[in-house]
Design a protein around this motif. Structure first.
Motif, PDB file in Angstrom:
ATOM      1  N   MET A   1       0.979  -1.139  -0.048  1.00  0.00           N
ATOM      2  CA  MET A   1      -0.123   0.149   0.124  1.00  0.00           C
ATOM      3  C   MET A   1       0.996   1.229  -0.111  1.00  0.00           C
ATOM      4  N   ILE A   2       0.766   2.078  -0.863  1.00  0.00           N
ATOM      5  CA  ILE A   2       1.386   3.195  -1.113  1.00  0.00           C
ATOM      6  C   ILE A   2       0.719   4.644  -0.907  1.00  0.00           C
ATOM      7  N   VAL A   3       1.020   5.463   0.014  1.00  0.00           N
ATOM      8  CA  VAL A   3       0.157   6.601   0.251  1.00  0.00           C
ATOM      9  C   VAL A   3       1.271   7.626   0.013  1.00  0.00           C
ATOM     10  N   GLU A   4       0.965   8.725  -0.662  1.00  0.00           N
ATOM     11  CA  GLU A   4       1.527  10.065  -1.006  1.00  0.00           C
ATOM     12  C   GLU A   4       0.764  11.106  -0.508  1.00  0.00           C
ATOM     13  N   LYS A   5       1.381  12.027   0.182  1.00  0.00           N
ATOM     14  CA  LYS A   5       0.551  13.207   0.675  1.00  0.00           C
ATOM     15  C   LYS A   5       1.152  14.338  -0.086  1.00  0.00           C
ATOM     16  N   CYS A   6       0.334  15.198  -0.434  1.00  0.00           N
ATOM     17  CA  CYS A   6       0.719  16.284  -1.474  1.00  0.00           C
ATOM     18  C   CYS A   6      -0.302  17.449  -1.316  1.00  0.00           C
ATOM     19  N   ASN A   7       0.288  18.512  -0.437  1.00  0.00           N
ATOM     20  CA  ASN A   7      -0.632  19.830  -0.502  1.00  0.00           C
ATOM     21  C   ASN A   7      -1.914  19.808  -0.031  1.00  0.00           C
ATOM     22  N   GLY A   8      -2.141  18.839   0.955  1.00  0.00           N
ATOM     23  CA  GLY A   8      -3.650  18.832   1.847  1.00  0.00           C
ATOM     24  C   GLY A   8      -4.350  17.412   1.317  1.00  0.00           C
ATOM     25  N   LEU A   9      -3.825  16.799   0.466  1.00  0.00           N
ATOM     26  CA  LEU A   9      -4.528  15.621  -0.281  1.00  0.00           C
ATOM     27  C   LEU A   9      -3.708  14.424   0.121  1.00  0.00           C
ATOM     28  N   SER A  10      -4.139  13.266   0.166  1.00  0.00           N
ATOM     29  CA  SER A  10      -3.349  12.050   0.218  1.00  0.00           C
ATOM     30  C   SER A  10      -3.625  11.152  -1.053  1.00  0.00           C
ATOM     31  N   VAL A  11      -3.011  10.512  -1.542  1.00  0.00           N
ATOM     32  CA  VAL A  11      -3.205   9.552  -2.636  1.00  0.00           C
ATOM     33  C   VAL A  11      -2.515   8.129  -2.325  1.00  0.00           C
ATOM     34  N   GLN A  12      -3.718   7.215  -2.232  1.00  0.00           N
ATOM     35  CA  GLN A  12      -3.229   5.816  -1.971  1.00  0.00           C
ATOM     36  C   GLN A  12      -3.503   5.082  -3.113  1.00  0.00           C
ATOM     37  N   ILE A  13      -2.154   4.460  -3.769  1.00  0.00           N
ATOM     38  CA  ILE A  13      -2.434   3.595  -4.865  1.00  0.00           C
ATOM     39  C   ILE A  13      -2.633   2.114  -4.702  1.00  0.00           C
ATOM     40  N   ASP A  27      -9.180  13.821   1.073  1.00  0.00           N
ATOM     41  CA  ASP A  27      -8.832  15.456   1.675  1.00  0.00           C
ATOM     42  C   ASP A  27      -8.267  15.328   3.129  1.00  0.00           C
ATOM     43  N   LEU A  28      -7.331  15.616   3.446  1.00  0.00           N
ATOM     44  CA  LEU A  28      -6.884  15.419   4.746  1.00  0.00           C
ATOM     45  C   LEU A  28      -7.404  16.341   6.166  1.00  0.00           C
ATOM     46  N   ARG A  29      -8.038  17.499   5.731  1.00  0.00           N
ATOM     47  CA  ARG A  29      -8.531  18.130   6.706  1.00  0.00           C
ATOM     48  C   ARG A  29      -9.931  17.738   6.681  1.00  0.00           C
ATOM     49  N   THR A  30     -10.737  17.438   5.782  1.00  0.00           N
ATOM     50  CA  THR A  30     -12.290  17.188   6.134  1.00  0.00           C
ATOM     51  C   THR A  30     -12.239  15.410   5.970  1.00  0.00           C
ATOM     52  N   VAL A 103     -15.345  19.753  -9.694  1.00  0.00           N
ATOM     53  CA  VAL A 103     -15.879  18.735  -9.011  1.00  0.00           C
ATOM     54  C   VAL A 103     -15.369  19.014  -7.612  1.00  0.00           C
ATOM     55  N   ALA A 104     -15.830  18.963  -6.505  1.00  0.00           N
ATOM     56  CA  ALA A 104     -15.524  19.384  -5.151  1.00  0.00           C
ATOM     57  C   ALA A 104     -15.272  17.914  -4.252  1.00  0.00           C
ATOM     58  N   LEU A 105     -14.128  18.031  -3.868  1.00  0.00           N
ATOM     59  CA  LEU A 105     -13.728  16.935  -2.824  1.00  0.00           C
ATOM     60  C   LEU A 105     -13.276  17.622  -1.469  1.00  0.00           C
ATOM     61  N   GLY A 106     -14.253  17.591  -0.451  1.00  0.00           N
ATOM     62  CA  GLY A 106     -13.979  18.328   0.631  1.00  0.00           C
ATOM     63  C   GLY A 106     -13.380  19.687   0.402  1.00  0.00           C
ATOM     64  N   GLU A 107     -12.375  20.276   0.711  1.00  0.00           N
ATOM     65  CA  GLU A 107     -12.088  21.516   0.408  1.00  0.00           C
ATOM     66  C   GLU A 107     -11.174  21.985  -0.859  1.00  0.00           C
ATOM     67  N   HIS A 108     -10.972  20.705  -1.625  1.00  0.00           N
ATOM     68  CA  HIS A 108     -10.257  21.007  -2.757  1.00  0.00           C
ATOM     69  C   HIS A 108     -11.364  20.686  -4.091  1.00  0.00           C
ATOM     70  N   ILE A 109     -10.716  21.424  -4.984  1.00  0.00           N
ATOM     71  CA  ILE A 109     -11.584  21.328  -6.309  1.00  0.00           C
ATOM     72  C   ILE A 109     -10.695  20.637  -7.338  1.00  0.00           C
ATOM     73  N   ALA A 110     -11.525  19.879  -7.982  1.00  0.00           N
ATOM     74  CA  ALA A 110     -10.875  19.431  -9.357  1.00  0.00           C
ATOM     75  C   ALA A 110     -11.672  19.858 -10.579  1.00  0.00           C
ATOM     76  N   LEU A 111     -10.738  20.419 -11.533  1.00  0.00           N
ATOM     77  CA  LEU A 111     -11.241  21.225 -12.709  1.00  0.00           C
ATOM     78  C   LEU A 111     -11.054  19.654 -13.786  1.00  0.00           C
ATOM     79  N   VAL A 112     -12.468  19.717 -14.459  1.00  0.00           N
ATOM     80  CA  VAL A 112     -12.294  18.667 -15.520  1.00  0.00           C
ATOM     81  C   VAL A 112     -11.609  19.029 -16.775  1.00  0.00           C
ATOM     82  N   ILE A 113     -10.886  18.177 -17.289  1.00  0.00           N
ATOM     83  CA  ILE A 113     -10.289  18.700 -18.716  1.00  0.00           C
ATOM     84  C   ILE A 113     -10.746  17.616 -19.812  1.00  0.00           C
TER      85      ILE A 113
END
Ligand code: FE
Length: 265
Positions: A1-13, A27-30, A103-113
């Motif tokens: 299990m690999i978890v990387e933390k980046c600017n308030g988000l974590s990503v598990q692969i 979203d690590l805060r919420t 798309v909102a994930l907690g306090e983060h926003i993803a822009l769709v491309i």
């Protein structure tokens, strides 16, 4: 299990099947949680241990990116978000999105491309503030997706959009194809020092059983031939000095398809 933390988000692969990756973004805060391209449900449900999932994000409709949707949705209450152009082919979809939507994930926003090519409605999710791109089957480490439901010129336009993102962007692509991609890239740019450096990294990572994902856009710009079709070195090798970028891209992609068949990959 690999978890990387980046600017308030974590990503598990989560590596699944032969070469797919499922990503869990938190979203690590919420504590808001999203699953990207669930190939299947059980590996996701196993690591969640009963946690709520807010979103399932699908980059495109292919079975290896959506087959976990329905069960994860049923067990966690997640909302399924995917490309508006492919809603008929995406199980359990609640919201179809197009380029420019957010798309909102907690306090983060993803822009769709919009990144058509592998499929005609393919999208990518760009967490601009955090600097993460979930590119699905558009670009891979040292390679790109096969052009299956669009024209090569459209795929090139999609790749060119990604080229213009900030170079420090971390790219999470949905497959582990790096070793195969590296073998082909080496036939195109055998003297590219950045490519040789990545090949050494890929060997180290794969021997340790680690994913080569994510890579940075800066790395891809330096080492991935599909992002470098405007370079004289590649154009002269392919014998198309005067061609438009998309034409060089199309030729390179055809060469890669032939290379795969030759190697029986
Ligand atoms: Fe795929």
């Amino acid at each position: 299990m690999i978890v990387e933390k980046c600017n308030g988000l974590s990503v598990q692969i989560l590596p699944v099947l032969e070469d797919n990756y499922i990503f869990l973004i938190e979203d690590l805060r919420t504590g808001a949680l999203a699953v990207v391209d669930p190939t299947e449900a059980s590996p996701v449900l196993d690591v969640l241990e009963g946690r709520r999932v807010d979103l399932i994000l699908n980059t495109h409709h292919h079975w290896d990116h959506v087959s976990g949707n329905t069960e994860i949705k049923r067990k966690t209450g997640a909302r399924v978000i995917g490309p508006a152009a492919e809603v008929d082919d995406i199980p359990g979809i609640d919201r179809g999105v197009i380029g420019g939507d957010t798309v909102a994930l907690g306090e983060h926003i993803a822009l769709v491309i919009d990144v058509p090519g592998n499929t005609s409605g393919h999208i990518a999710f760009w967490f601009k503030e955090a600097g993460l791109l979930f590119s699905g089957d558009t670009i891979f480490h040292l390679g790109c997706g096969r052009v299956q439901e669009a024209m090569p010129a459209q795929m090139w336009t999609s790749i060119d959009k990604i080229r213009k993102l900030p170079p420090e962007t971390l790219i999470y692509s949905s497959h582990e194809y790096a070793a195969d991609n590296a073998r082909f890239a080496l036939t195109i740019e055998p003297d590219n020092a950045a490519l040789l450096k990545q090949i050494a990294r890929i060997e180290d990572k794969r021997q340790a059983g680690m994913p080569t994902v994510p890579s940075t856009l800066a790395t891809e710009l330096a080492a991935n031939p599909f992002l470098r079709v405007d370079r004289a070195s590649i154009r002269s090798r392919l014998g198309c000095m005067e061609s438009a970028n998309w034409e060089v891209f199309a030729k390179l992609r055809r060469m890669k398809d032939a290379f795969r068949e030759l190697k029986n990959l």
